[in-house]
Write a protein that holds these residues in place. Structure first.
Motif, PDB file in Angstrom:
ATOM      1  N   LEU A   1       0.829  -1.209   0.000  1.00  0.00           N
ATOM      2  CA  LEU A   1       0.000   0.000   0.000  1.00  0.00           C
ATOM      3  C   LEU A   1       0.864   1.260   0.000  1.00  0.00           C
ATOM      4  CD1 LEU A   1      -2.810  -1.095   2.498  1.00  0.00           C
ATOM      5  CD2 LEU A   1      -2.904  -1.040  -0.007  1.00  0.00           C
ATOM      6  N   TYR A   2       1.986   1.224   0.700  1.00  0.00           N
ATOM      7  CA  TYR A   2       2.909   2.358   0.702  1.00  0.00           C
ATOM      8  C   TYR A   2       3.425   2.629  -0.710  1.00  0.00           C
ATOM      9  CZ  TYR A   2       7.105   5.109   1.644  1.00  0.00           C
ATOM     10  OH  TYR A   2       8.070   6.077   1.623  1.00  0.00           O
ATOM     11  N   LYS A   3       3.784   1.575  -1.422  1.00  0.00           N
ATOM     12  CA  LYS A   3       4.266   1.742  -2.797  1.00  0.00           C
ATOM     13  C   LYS A   3       3.173   2.325  -3.692  1.00  0.00           C
ATOM     14  CE  LYS A   3       7.824  -1.791  -2.486  1.00  0.00           C
ATOM     15  NZ  LYS A   3       8.359  -3.071  -2.976  1.00  0.00           N
ATOM     16  N   LEU A   4       1.941   1.903  -3.489  1.00  0.00           N
ATOM     17  CA  LEU A   4       0.829   2.437  -4.280  1.00  0.00           C
ATOM     18  C   LEU A   4       0.554   3.900  -3.924  1.00  0.00           C
ATOM     19  CD1 LEU A   4      -1.520  -0.663  -4.192  1.00  0.00           C
ATOM     20  CD2 LEU A   4      -0.413   0.294  -6.226  1.00  0.00           C
ATOM     21  N   GLU A   5       0.675   4.236  -2.647  1.00  0.00           N
ATOM     22  CA  GLU A   5       0.502   5.638  -2.242  1.00  0.00           C
ATOM     23  C   GLU A   5       1.524   6.525  -2.933  1.00  0.00           C
ATOM     24  OE1 GLU A   5       0.762   5.601   1.998  1.00  0.00           O
ATOM     25  OE2 GLU A   5      -1.174   4.593   2.242  1.00  0.00           O
ATOM     26  N   ASN A   6       2.747   6.030  -3.086  1.00  0.00           N
ATOM     27  CA  ASN A   6       3.790   6.792  -3.781  1.00  0.00           C
ATOM     28  C   ASN A   6       3.515   6.924  -5.270  1.00  0.00           C
ATOM     29  OD1 ASN A   6       5.292   7.364  -1.498  1.00  0.00           O
ATOM     30  ND2 ASN A   6       6.573   5.551  -1.685  1.00  0.00           N
ATOM     31  N   ARG A   7       2.549   6.161  -5.771  1.00  0.00           N
ATOM     32  CA  ARG A   7       2.124   6.255  -7.170  1.00  0.00           C
ATOM     33  C   ARG A   7       0.763   6.949  -7.270  1.00  0.00           C
ATOM     34  NH1 ARG A   7       3.692  -0.041  -8.121  1.00  0.00           N
ATOM     35  NH2 ARG A   7       5.936   0.224  -7.992  1.00  0.00           N
ATOM     36  N   ASN A   8       0.430   7.707  -6.226  1.00  0.00           N
ATOM     37  CA  ASN A   8      -0.763   8.554  -6.182  1.00  0.00           C
ATOM     38  C   ASN A   8      -2.078   7.795  -6.064  1.00  0.00           C
ATOM     39  OD1 ASN A   8       0.693  11.025  -6.383  1.00  0.00           O
ATOM     40  ND2 ASN A   8       1.003  10.596  -8.558  1.00  0.00           N
ATOM     41  N   PHE A   9      -2.045   6.609  -5.459  1.00  0.00           N
ATOM     42  CA  PHE A   9      -3.275   5.899  -5.136  1.00  0.00           C
ATOM     43  C   PHE A   9      -3.676   6.225  -3.704  1.00  0.00           C
ATOM     44  CE2 PHE A   9      -1.698   3.435  -8.680  1.00  0.00           C
ATOM     45  CZ  PHE A   9      -2.863   3.059  -9.353  1.00  0.00           C
ATOM     46  N   ASP A  10      -4.962   6.302  -3.470  1.00  0.00           N
ATOM     47  CA  ASP A  10      -5.500   6.445  -2.126  1.00  0.00           C
ATOM     48  C   ASP A  10      -5.673   5.036  -1.571  1.00  0.00           C
ATOM     49  OD1 ASP A  10      -6.696   7.376   0.173  1.00  0.00           O
ATOM     50  OD2 ASP A  10      -8.647   7.713  -0.747  1.00  0.00           O
ATOM     51  N   THR A  11      -5.141   4.756  -0.387  1.00  0.00           N
ATOM     52  CA  THR A  11      -5.190   3.393   0.141  1.00  0.00           C
ATOM     53  C   THR A  11      -5.821   3.349   1.527  1.00  0.00           C
ATOM     54  OG1 THR A  11      -3.030   3.397   1.261  1.00  0.00           O
ATOM     55  CG2 THR A  11      -3.063   2.858  -1.116  1.00  0.00           C
ATOM     56  N   GLU A  12      -6.339   2.171   1.833  1.00  0.00           N
ATOM     57  CA  GLU A  12      -6.908   1.907   3.155  1.00  0.00           C
ATOM     58  C   GLU A  12      -6.622   0.464   3.510  1.00  0.00           C
ATOM     59  OE1 GLU A  12     -11.273   1.675   5.413  1.00  0.00           O
ATOM     60  OE2 GLU A  12     -11.147   2.445   3.358  1.00  0.00           O
ATOM     61  N   ILE A  13      -6.332   0.204   4.771  1.00  0.00           N
ATOM     62  CA  ILE A  13      -6.064  -1.162   5.216  1.00  0.00           C
ATOM     63  C   ILE A  13      -7.093  -1.574   6.263  1.00  0.00           C
ATOM     64  CG2 ILE A  13      -4.437  -0.462   7.002  1.00  0.00           C
ATOM     65  CD1 ILE A  13      -2.841  -3.048   6.408  1.00  0.00           C
ATOM     66  N   PHE A  14      -7.523  -2.823   6.174  1.00  0.00           N
ATOM     67  CA  PHE A  14      -8.334  -3.450   7.216  1.00  0.00           C
ATOM     68  C   PHE A  14      -7.574  -4.667   7.688  1.00  0.00           C
ATOM     69  CE2 PHE A  14     -11.256  -6.538   8.905  1.00  0.00           C
ATOM     70  CZ  PHE A  14     -12.132  -5.779   9.664  1.00  0.00           C
TER      71      PHE A  14
END
Length: 196
Positions: free
Chosen positions: A23-36
């Protein structure tokens, strides 16, 4: 675009570490992320009572509410599981079964989202492929488009060997390569098939 990651581990250890890394890598590619994460959550098994078919909601009131909201709001879904008895965790299995309540509202409610799988085993060949196949089956049943990391080393998804140690999983270079390959395909599918 939003990516929702579900960690099927009851602990905050290796599987959660890998999912957070993804998710961190995706956030660095401008994705909004959420974890459950299942750690400390109350997720009861599905009773298959058919209450949801009539009332359009699950009869059980527990922490699945966060999963339902996350799935509905997501464009991409990552299922991450520790290997237990050669397959997915009982926590993730319960979540999959309880998704039936969403389908009772609208059969196509998850259709067209993009899904990827992460499997973390204590052994290199502890059941990761079986876990991926279960995750992929879940995606297909719900109309979610499953993504692999391609035919060279990440055939079904990102596979890790934790050796039951957080330090060892941090040094699993092969696993991290499989994660990176799968994330590239995941992002490609999101960009190609999800229009905002």
């Amino acid at each position: 675009m939003k990516v929702f990651g579900i960690c099927g581990s009851p602990r905050d250890s290796t599987t959660a570490y890998v999912l957070r890394n993804a998710l961190y890598k995706l956030e660095n590619r401008n994705f909004d992320t959420e974890i459950f994460t299942c750690m400390g959550k109350d997720i009861k098994p599905c009773m298959h009572c058919d209450y949801c078919l009539e009332h359009k909601k699950c009869i059980i009131e527990d922490d699945m509410k966060g999963v339902y909201e996350g799935l509905l709001n997501a464009d991409g879904i990552i299922l991450a599981t520790p290997i237990q008895s050669g397959g997915i965790s009982s926590n993730l299995s319960a979540i999959m079964d309880r998704t039936r309540a969403l389908e009772a509202v609208d059969y196509n409610i998850l259709r067209g989202k993009i899904g990827m799988s992460i499997a973390v085993g204590g052994d290199r060949t502890g059941g990761q492929d079986f876990a991926h196949l279960k995750n992929i089956t879940y995606f297909m049943i719900h109309g979610i488009i499953p993504v692999s990391g391609g035919p060279f080393g990440s055939n079904l998804g990102a596979s890790f060997w934790s050796n039951d140690s957080l330090e060892d999983i941090k040094n699993d270079d092969y696993g991290m390569e499989s994660l990176d390959r799968t994330l590239v395909e995941f992002e490609n599918f999101l960009n190609k098939y999800i229009f905002k």
